[in-house]
Design a protein around this motif. Structure first.
Motif, short mmCIF file in Angstrom:
data_model
loop_
_atom_site.label_atom_id
_atom_site.label_comp_id
_atom_site.label_asym_id
_atom_site.label_seq_id
_atom_site.Cartn_x
_atom_site.Cartn_y
_atom_site.Cartn_z
N ILE A 160 9.05 -43.18 8.73
CA ILE A 160 8.49 -42.73 7.44
C ILE A 160 8.28 -43.94 6.53
O ILE A 160 7.22 -44.11 5.92
N GLY A 161 9.28 -44.79 6.44
CA GLY A 161 9.19 -45.95 5.56
C GLY A 161 8.07 -46.90 5.93
O GLY A 161 7.29 -47.32 5.08
N VAL A 162 7.96 -47.22 7.20
CA VAL A 162 6.94 -48.17 7.63
C VAL A 162 5.54 -47.57 7.49
O VAL A 162 4.61 -48.25 7.05
N SER A 163 5.40 -46.30 7.81
CA SER A 163 4.09 -45.66 7.69
C SER A 163 3.61 -45.65 6.24
O SER A 163 2.46 -45.98 5.95
N LEU A 164 4.49 -45.27 5.34
CA LEU A 164 4.12 -45.22 3.92
C LEU A 164 3.90 -46.61 3.34
O LEU A 164 3.00 -46.80 2.52
N GLY B 255 -0.11 -50.29 1.32
CA GLY B 255 -0.77 -51.59 1.36
C GLY B 255 -2.27 -51.46 1.61
O GLY B 255 -3.07 -52.18 1.01
N MET B 256 -2.65 -50.55 2.47
CA MET B 256 -4.07 -50.32 2.73
C MET B 256 -4.77 -49.73 1.50
O MET B 256 -5.87 -50.15 1.15
N LEU B 257 -4.12 -48.75 0.86
CA LEU B 257 -4.72 -48.12 -0.32
C LEU B 257 -4.82 -49.07 -1.50
O LEU B 257 -5.77 -48.99 -2.29
N SER B 258 -3.86 -49.98 -1.63
CA SER B 258 -3.88 -50.91 -2.76
C SER B 258 -4.74 -52.14 -2.48
O SER B 258 -4.95 -52.96 -3.37
N GLY B 259 -5.21 -52.28 -1.26
CA GLY B 259 -6.06 -53.42 -0.90
C GLY B 259 -5.29 -54.64 -0.44
O GLY B 259 -5.89 -55.68 -0.15
N VAL C 271 -4.96 -47.63 11.75
CA VAL C 271 -4.88 -46.21 11.43
C VAL C 271 -4.38 -45.42 12.64
O VAL C 271 -3.50 -44.56 12.52
N LEU C 272 -4.90 -45.71 13.82
CA LEU C 272 -4.45 -45.02 15.03
C LEU C 272 -2.98 -45.30 15.33
O LEU C 272 -2.24 -44.39 15.71
N LEU C 273 -2.56 -46.53 15.14
CA LEU C 273 -1.15 -46.86 15.38
C LEU C 273 -0.24 -46.15 14.37
O LEU C 273 0.83 -45.66 14.75
N LEU C 274 -0.66 -46.09 13.11
CA LEU C 274 0.12 -45.35 12.11
C LEU C 274 0.20 -43.87 12.47
O LEU C 274 1.27 -43.25 12.34
#
Length: 104
Positions: free
Chosen positions: A65-69, A74-78, A87-90
């Motif tokens: 949960i921690g690593v996924s979020l 990080g992706m959403l904030s750029g 994305v597939l790995l997540l």
């Protein structure tokens, strides 16, 4: 109840991880305080969940949960690049976390 606490603890893991990165080596007060509070609450929740859940399962779910979020934030904030592979790995990590819950 242990599963709910574990999920919240996993979310708090992402909070303290992001805060740690933004603390700039503990030179910024706000992120440093958020890191410390998130860390204590996250570890406390993990410890509580481990009273009734198997250690390996609880730890794997907490980390997943921690690593996924953290990566998603990080992706959403750029701060991180978004690629189809990431994305597939997540999604794979999330699927494994769900699988661990269903297999318990």
């Amino acid at each position: 109840m242990a599963w709910l606490v574990l999920v919240v603890a996993g979310v708090l893991e992402a909070v303290w991880a992001v805060a740690l990165g933004r603390s700039e080596g503990f030179t910024r007060l706000g992120p440093s305080v958020l890191f410390l509070c998130g860390l204590v609450l996250s570890m406390g929740g993990l410890a509580y969940a481990m009273r009734t859940l198997p250690t390996g399962t609880a730890y794997a779910v907490w980390v997943g949960i921690g690593v996924s979020l953290t990566v998603a934030f990080g992706m959403l904030s750029g701060d991180e690049t978004v690629t189809a592979v990431k994305v597939l790995l997540l999604l794979g990590i999330i699927g494994c976390v769900i699988g661990l819950k269903l297999a318990h």
